[in-house]
Design a protein around this motif. Structure first.
Motif, short mmCIF file in Angstrom:
data_model
loop_
_atom_site.label_atom_id
_atom_site.label_comp_id
_atom_site.label_asym_id
_atom_site.label_seq_id
_atom_site.Cartn_x
_atom_site.Cartn_y
_atom_site.Cartn_z
N VAL A 263 14.78 0.04 -33.88
CA VAL A 263 14.02 -0.49 -32.76
C VAL A 263 12.72 -1.05 -33.32
O VAL A 263 11.90 -0.31 -33.86
CB VAL A 263 13.73 0.59 -31.71
N ARG A 264 12.53 -2.35 -33.23
CA ARG A 264 11.34 -2.97 -33.77
C ARG A 264 10.94 -4.15 -32.91
O ARG A 264 11.66 -4.55 -32.00
CB ARG A 264 11.56 -3.39 -35.22
N LYS A 265 9.80 -4.73 -33.24
CA LYS A 265 9.27 -5.82 -32.43
C LYS A 265 10.21 -7.03 -32.45
O LYS A 265 10.81 -7.34 -33.47
CB LYS A 265 7.90 -6.25 -32.94
N ARG A 266 10.29 -7.68 -31.32
CA ARG A 266 11.09 -8.90 -31.23
C ARG A 266 10.38 -10.00 -32.02
O ARG A 266 9.20 -10.29 -31.80
CB ARG A 266 11.22 -9.33 -29.77
N THR A 267 11.09 -10.60 -32.95
CA THR A 267 10.49 -11.66 -33.76
C THR A 267 10.53 -12.99 -33.01
O THR A 267 11.28 -13.16 -32.05
CB THR A 267 11.22 -11.80 -35.10
N THR A 278 13.78 -31.64 -40.13
CA THR A 278 13.49 -30.74 -39.02
C THR A 278 14.24 -29.44 -39.25
O THR A 278 15.39 -29.46 -39.73
CB THR A 278 13.93 -31.36 -37.67
N GLN A 279 13.59 -28.31 -38.95
CA GLN A 279 14.22 -27.00 -39.11
C GLN A 279 14.13 -26.18 -37.83
O GLN A 279 13.19 -26.35 -37.05
CB GLN A 279 13.56 -26.19 -40.24
N ILE A 280 15.09 -25.32 -37.69
CA ILE A 280 15.04 -24.30 -36.64
C ILE A 280 15.47 -22.99 -37.29
O ILE A 280 16.39 -22.96 -38.11
CB ILE A 280 15.96 -24.65 -35.44
N ALA A 281 14.78 -21.91 -36.93
CA ALA A 281 15.10 -20.60 -37.51
C ALA A 281 14.79 -19.53 -36.48
O ALA A 281 13.74 -19.56 -35.84
CB ALA A 281 14.29 -20.36 -38.78
N PHE A 282 15.71 -18.59 -36.33
CA PHE A 282 15.47 -17.45 -35.44
C PHE A 282 16.40 -16.31 -35.85
O PHE A 282 17.47 -16.53 -36.43
CB PHE A 282 15.68 -17.82 -33.97
N GLU A 283 15.97 -15.09 -35.55
CA GLU A 283 16.73 -13.91 -35.93
C GLU A 283 17.96 -13.77 -35.05
O GLU A 283 17.90 -14.01 -33.83
CB GLU A 283 15.86 -12.66 -35.80
N VAL A 284 19.07 -13.39 -35.67
CA VAL A 284 20.32 -13.20 -34.92
C VAL A 284 20.85 -11.79 -35.18
O VAL A 284 20.61 -11.22 -36.25
CB VAL A 284 21.39 -14.24 -35.34
N PRO A 285 21.54 -11.21 -34.22
CA PRO A 285 22.07 -9.86 -34.40
C PRO A 285 23.21 -9.83 -35.42
O PRO A 285 23.82 -10.86 -35.73
CB PRO A 285 22.56 -9.47 -33.01
N ASN A 293 26.18 -20.62 -45.06
CA ASN A 293 25.22 -21.69 -45.38
C ASN A 293 24.15 -21.84 -44.31
O ASN A 293 23.15 -22.52 -44.52
CB ASN A 293 25.95 -23.02 -45.56
N LEU A 294 24.34 -21.19 -43.16
CA LEU A 294 23.37 -21.24 -42.07
C LEU A 294 22.68 -19.90 -41.85
O LEU A 294 21.93 -19.73 -40.89
CB LEU A 294 24.04 -21.67 -40.76
N LEU A 295 22.92 -18.96 -42.75
CA LEU A 295 22.41 -17.61 -42.56
C LEU A 295 21.59 -17.17 -43.76
O LEU A 295 21.99 -17.37 -44.91
CB LEU A 295 23.57 -16.64 -42.34
N ALA A 296 20.45 -16.59 -43.49
CA ALA A 296 19.61 -16.01 -44.54
C ALA A 296 19.45 -14.52 -44.26
O ALA A 296 18.93 -14.14 -43.22
CB ALA A 296 18.24 -16.69 -44.57
N VAL A 313 18.55 -14.04 -40.42
CA VAL A 313 17.96 -15.19 -39.74
C VAL A 313 18.88 -16.40 -39.84
O VAL A 313 19.35 -16.76 -40.93
CB VAL A 313 16.58 -15.52 -40.37
N TYR A 314 19.11 -17.02 -38.69
CA TYR A 314 19.83 -18.29 -38.65
C TYR A 314 18.85 -19.39 -39.01
O TYR A 314 17.75 -19.49 -38.45
CB TYR A 314 20.40 -18.54 -37.25
N VAL A 315 19.22 -20.21 -39.99
CA VAL A 315 18.34 -21.30 -40.44
C VAL A 315 19.17 -22.57 -40.58
O VAL A 315 20.17 -22.60 -41.29
CB VAL A 315 17.69 -20.98 -41.80
N ALA A 316 18.74 -23.61 -39.89
CA ALA A 316 19.41 -24.91 -40.01
C ALA A 316 18.35 -25.96 -40.28
O ALA A 316 17.32 -26.01 -39.61
CB ALA A 316 20.18 -25.24 -38.74
N THR A 317 18.59 -26.76 -41.29
CA THR A 317 17.67 -27.84 -41.61
C THR A 317 18.40 -29.17 -41.49
O THR A 317 19.58 -29.27 -41.84
CB THR A 317 17.10 -27.66 -43.03
#
Length: 611
Positions: A263-267, A278-285, A293-296, A313-317
């Motif tokens: 249980v931790r803070k929502r990023t 252009t990039q988009i990145a957000f944490e995924v369960p 290739n889209l996951l870090a 983290v999902y990362v797409a560039t």
């Protein structure tokens, strides 16, 4: 003479001396039992003193000491950085972007020794409270044909940084030169030629901690991860104490057989639009299926065995989807299309200023020229924001498949009701530089403001610019292409990434908590994540020595005094006992016949009496 009594005959001299010594011993020295009693009494008094006076001190001091060390280690952000502080460490990151290069100087205090916490890195500020950063133009990728000039190109940036860092700290200051989309579009051979010149020449002129691996062309995925790390660090999302009312989430850490979720803070998610990509990145369960290739998946902490800072983290560039690259693609498209139409219908649209091509993505009545000199095209802005949005939609390359974004790339579902995103670079410039709407993003208000800007006569916009009504760093290039970029940003966000038009949790930002947040902050955080191991080990040793020294000087002084006192008492007792033994031996030497009497159990001999 015969009747005279003589004491000298009854008591010889040796016997007289022995008796005198024994009398003195009994008068002046305590008995052995008395000595034991006195010693025990002192021991009891000392123990009583330790329990009542000293016994409570070590625990309370340890608590104060721990608090003291943590207080020193956790240095809060300040307006300026004290470069004379020997406990400060420094790091440099050079962002070699498509339009220019910037050097960022970071600093941080010693790690506090807690393996759950990250380095407290912040951007260095000078005595005028300004961020220590310098930018040069154009981008380093412009040296593709002259790679031998790369080190000369970067020299002013490193010289500037070196002036702000104490000389004795240079050798331990890591330097990272990281190139982004502008270099990524070059052929591999040209990239390597530029990098090799930097690797060879920089160590000759500068004494920074620099190795071959510290200069590279980073991938779009890396850039996205760094941006995500940077903003979440500044927002305090990596501090996992969740008693401050912030939203929390349950996270299943990837890997291992962990049964219970953390249980931790929502990023926060990140949207970043540069000049080229252009990039988009957000944490995924953990339950979300995402292609590798889209996951870090990474551990930001210094200890690989701890899961506090493990993130997925999902990362797409998207290369070519930055603001400048999109404009270039758009211009190339309309040039090609116009040339085809002119040839097909025998027209000359755009070939002369008197018959320009109408462009809805330029401010009204702005006359511009696009294309190469041999294929120059004259265009005239009509300032129609809605039409501009429509003509830009095909450039997103969207598909009809669900859970896809730009170019048909897979995008995990976003819980828009329980999420937060920050938009950087063009997301901020488009909303703030001209429209002055940076911060909380409201789609309808933004679209209305952009529509009004596009429809305003270019002459009026230029007059406002000359009067200084726009942001100080807004230049004529921004003024000319604000209409296009505002429409492109809107379409990327709402059509490309599918954010609903009523989404309320997007903030466009350049400064967060008065700090400039760039992906470079995330880069140095990630690349120095193992440095706390060194400080933790040194802090542990320092803590042990400091505890010993402080205890010795404060608490154990009492123990030392008592021990010394007991030693003195014991020494006195032993000395007295030795004196008794010496006197007994002396007495025995004065009457040698006394020993056989005692051994044989006989009485005292008859003493000679002189009558």
């Amino acid at each position: 003479m015969m009747g005279r009594f003589s004491f000298s005959c009854l008591f010889p001299a040796s016997w007289h001396f022995s008796m005198t010594s024994q009398i003195l011993q009994r008068l002046l020295l305590p008995s052995f039992r008395q000595l034991i009693f006195i010693g025990l009494l002192f021991l009891l008094l000392g123990a009583f003193y330790l329990v009542l006076v000293v016994g409570k001190l070590p625990t309370s001091w340890i608590k104060k000491e721990n608090h003291f060390h943590r207080h020193l280690a956790r240095v809060t952000d300040v307006d300026s950085t004290d470069a004379t502080n020997p406990d400060l460490n420094y790091g440099l990151v050079v962002d070699c972007g498509s339009s220019g290069s910037r050097v960022y100087v970071y600093c941080w205090p010693r790690h506090n020794g807690d393996p759950h916490e990250l380095l407290n890195i912040r951007q260095m500020r000078d005595q005028n409270r300004k961020s220590v950063v310098m930018k040069i133009k154009p981008g380093i990728s412009k040296l593709a044909q002259t790679p031998e000039k790369a080190s000369d190109y970067i020299y002013p940036l490193l010289s500037f940084a070196a002036e702000h860092i104490p000389k004795n700290k240079h050798i331990e200051t890591p330097l990272y030169i990281l190139c982004t989309a502008g270099m990524r579009i070059l052929p591999q051979s040209q990239q390597e030629a530029i990098l090799e010149d930097l690797r060879t020449d920089i160590p000759v002129h500068f004494n920074f901690l620099f190795s071959d691996s510290h200069v590279e062309v980073i991938s779009g995925k890396q850039e996205g991860v760094y941006a995500w790390i940077g903003i979440n660090f500044v927002l305090g999302k990596f501090n996992h104490a969740h008693n401050d009312g912030e939203a929390v989430v349950e996270v299943n850490v990837p890997g291992g057989d962990q049964q219970e979720a953390l249980v931790r803070k929502r990023t926060a998610g990140v949207l970043d639009m540069g000049g080229v990509s252009t990039q988009i990145a957000f944490e995924v369960p953990k339950t979300e299926e995402v292609a590798k290739n889209l996951l870090a998946e990474f551990n930001l902490g210094c200890d690989a065995h701890r899961t506090d800072h493990v993130y997925r983290v999902y990362v797409a560039t998207f290369l070519g989807y930055g603001g400048n690259a999109a404009r270039q693609s758009y211009e190339e498209s309309i040039i090609k299309l116009t040339a085809t139409r002119n040839k097909l219908f025998g027209q000359h649209i755009g070939e002369m200023a008197e018959s320009p091509l109408l462009d809805p993505c330029l401010p009204k009545d702005l006359l511009d020229q696009i294309g190469a000199p041999e294929q120059k095209l004259h265009v005239l802005g009509t300032g129609d924001f809605d039409q501009c949005r429509r003509v830009l939609q095909p450039f997103l390359n969207r598909t009809n498949e669900t859970q896809t974004s730009l170019s048909g790339i897979f995008q995990p579902a976003i819980d828009y009701n329980n999420s937060q995103f920050y938009g950087f670079s063009e997301f901020y410039y488009c909303t703030e530089d001209v429209l002055r709407m940076g911060g909380d993003y409201n789609a309808s208000k933004y679209a209305q403001a952009a529509k009004g800007y596009c429809a305003t006569q270019w002459k009026t916009l230029r007059e406002r610019f000359d009067s200084g009504l726009y942001a100080s760093h807004a230049d004529l290039h921004r003024l000319q292409y604000q209409c296009f970029k505002s429409a492109w940003m809107y379409e990327v966000l709402h059509t490309g990434f599918s954010f609903p038009s009523d989404y309320k949790n997007l903030k466009t930002a350049f400064l967060v908590y008065d700090k400039e947040v760039q992906w470079t902050l995330g880069a140095i955080l990630f690349r120095t994540r193992f440095l706390p191991l060194r400080d933790i080990q040194q802090e542990s040793l320092k803590g042990v020595h400091a505890h010993w020294r402080h205890s010795f000087s404060f608490v154990n002084n009492h123990y030392l005094l008592l021990v010394c006192f007991f030693i003195v008492v014991l020494s006195i007792i032993l000395y007295v006992l030795r004196l008794r033994r010496i006197h007994r031996r002396a007495a025995q030497r004065c009457s040698p016949s006394s020993v056989p009497w005692l051994e044989e159990g006989l009485g005292s001999p008859t003493l000679p009496i002189n009558l």
